[in-house]
Design a protein around this motif. Sequence first.
Motif, mmCIF file in Angstrom:
data_model
loop_
_atom_site.group_PDB
_atom_site.id
_atom_site.type_symbol
_atom_site.label_atom_id
_atom_site.label_comp_id
_atom_site.label_asym_id
_atom_site.label_seq_id
_atom_site.Cartn_x
_atom_site.Cartn_y
_atom_site.Cartn_z
ATOM 1 N N GLU A 17 0.833 -1.203 0.000
ATOM 2 C CA GLU A 17 0.000 0.000 0.000
ATOM 3 C C GLU A 17 0.871 1.258 0.000
ATOM 4 N N LEU A 18 1.933 1.267 0.790
ATOM 5 C CA LEU A 18 2.845 2.402 0.849
ATOM 6 C C LEU A 18 3.562 2.589 -0.483
ATOM 7 N N GLU A 19 3.956 1.505 -1.118
ATOM 8 C CA GLU A 19 4.609 1.590 -2.423
ATOM 9 C C GLU A 19 3.666 2.196 -3.462
ATOM 10 N N LYS A 20 2.410 1.779 -3.414
ATOM 11 C CA LYS A 20 1.413 2.324 -4.356
ATOM 12 C C LYS A 20 1.223 3.822 -4.127
ATOM 13 N N THR A 21 1.169 4.232 -2.869
ATOM 14 C CA THR A 21 1.009 5.651 -2.537
ATOM 15 C C THR A 21 2.223 6.457 -2.981
ATOM 16 N N ALA A 22 3.415 5.943 -2.731
ATOM 17 C CA ALA A 22 4.643 6.643 -3.117
ATOM 18 C C ALA A 22 4.732 6.778 -4.636
ATOM 19 N N THR A 23 4.358 5.742 -5.354
ATOM 20 C CA THR A 23 4.379 5.783 -6.813
ATOM 21 C C THR A 23 3.393 6.821 -7.326
ATOM 22 N N SER A 24 2.223 6.864 -6.736
ATOM 23 C CA SER A 24 1.198 7.836 -7.136
ATOM 24 C C SER A 24 1.669 9.267 -6.876
ATOM 25 N N LEU A 25 2.249 9.510 -5.714
ATOM 26 C CA LEU A 25 2.751 10.850 -5.398
ATOM 27 C C LEU A 25 3.900 11.239 -6.319
ATOM 28 N N SER A 26 4.756 10.315 -6.612
ATOM 29 C CA SER A 26 5.884 10.577 -7.508
ATOM 30 C C SER A 26 5.383 10.978 -8.893
ATOM 31 N N ALA A 27 4.366 10.301 -9.379
ATOM 32 C CA ALA A 27 3.804 10.630 -10.695
ATOM 33 C C ALA A 27 3.174 12.019 -10.681
ATOM 34 N N LYS A 28 2.516 12.375 -9.588
ATOM 35 C CA LYS A 28 1.886 13.693 -9.498
ATOM 36 C C LYS A 28 2.920 14.806 -9.418
ATOM 37 N N LEU A 29 4.075 14.522 -8.839
ATOM 38 C CA LEU A 29 5.094 15.549 -8.667
ATOM 39 C C LEU A 29 6.045 15.654 -9.855
ATOM 40 N N ASP A 30 5.921 14.786 -10.836
ATOM 41 C CA ASP A 30 6.794 14.813 -12.016
ATOM 42 C C ASP A 30 6.207 15.788 -13.040
ATOM 43 N N VAL A 31 6.449 17.077 -12.804
ATOM 44 C CA VAL A 31 5.852 18.125 -13.625
ATOM 45 C C VAL A 31 6.298 18.048 -15.086
ATOM 46 N N PRO A 32 7.589 17.855 -15.378
ATOM 47 C CA PRO A 32 7.971 17.782 -16.800
ATOM 48 C C PRO A 32 7.258 16.668 -17.566
ATOM 49 N N ALA A 33 7.122 15.511 -16.954
ATOM 50 C CA ALA A 33 6.438 14.408 -17.630
ATOM 51 C C ALA A 33 4.953 14.716 -17.815
ATOM 52 N N ARG A 34 4.337 15.307 -16.799
ATOM 53 C CA ARG A 34 2.919 15.646 -16.910
ATOM 54 C C ARG A 34 2.703 16.722 -17.969
ATOM 55 N N SER A 35 3.622 17.698 -18.053
ATOM 56 C CA SER A 35 3.513 18.747 -19.063
ATOM 57 C C SER A 35 3.655 18.168 -20.465
ATOM 58 N N ALA A 36 4.635 17.298 -20.644
ATOM 59 C CA ALA A 36 4.841 16.674 -21.950
ATOM 60 C C ALA A 36 3.620 15.857 -22.358
ATOM 61 N N GLU A 37 3.030 15.170 -21.397
ATOM 62 C CA GLU A 37 1.829 14.379 -21.679
ATOM 63 C C GLU A 37 0.668 15.279 -22.081
ATOM 64 N N ALA A 38 0.511 16.416 -21.406
ATOM 65 C CA ALA A 38 -0.566 17.353 -21.735
ATOM 66 C C ALA A 38 -0.364 17.946 -23.134
ATOM 67 N N VAL A 39 0.877 18.272 -23.467
ATOM 68 C CA VAL A 39 1.161 18.805 -24.800
ATOM 69 C C VAL A 39 0.859 17.753 -25.864
ATOM 70 N N HIS A 40 1.228 16.520 -25.585
ATOM 71 C CA HIS A 40 0.970 15.441 -26.540
ATOM 72 C C HIS A 40 -0.540 15.255 -26.759
ATOM 73 N N ARG A 41 -1.316 15.288 -25.675
ATOM 74 C CA ARG A 41 -2.776 15.152 -25.799
ATOM 75 C C ARG A 41 -3.366 16.315 -26.595
ATOM 76 N N LEU A 42 -2.889 17.531 -26.327
ATOM 77 C CA LEU A 42 -3.380 18.704 -27.046
ATOM 78 C C LEU A 42 -3.018 18.613 -28.530
ATOM 79 N N HIS A 43 -1.811 18.170 -28.813
ATOM 80 C CA HIS A 43 -1.388 18.023 -30.210
ATOM 81 C C HIS A 43 -2.270 16.996 -30.915
#
Length: 78
Positions: A17-43
């Motif tokens: 459960e802790l590993e799942k939570t840490a992975t989720s938080l890490s994904a939320k805090l990875d701003v460059p990856a989230r930005s790139a994903e948003a740009v890709h979706r918009l494109h």
Amino acid sequence: MSEVQQLEAEVRRRRAELEKTATSLSAKLDVPARSAEAVHRLHDRATTPAGLPKPPVVAAFLGAAFAAAALVWWRQRP
């Protein structure tokens, strides 16, 4: 099942459960990856499969450009 086995099972469950939570938080805090994903979706939404802009996107751009030009013209008249 003995008490030790129950405790070990609980520790394994909580670790997972802790590993799942840490992975989720890490994904939320990875701003460059989230930005790139948003740009890709918009494109993907704004272009055709051939990579050309979709007509509504072109129309919106031209409309905004016309509105900006009209505003500049209107503000500069005497």
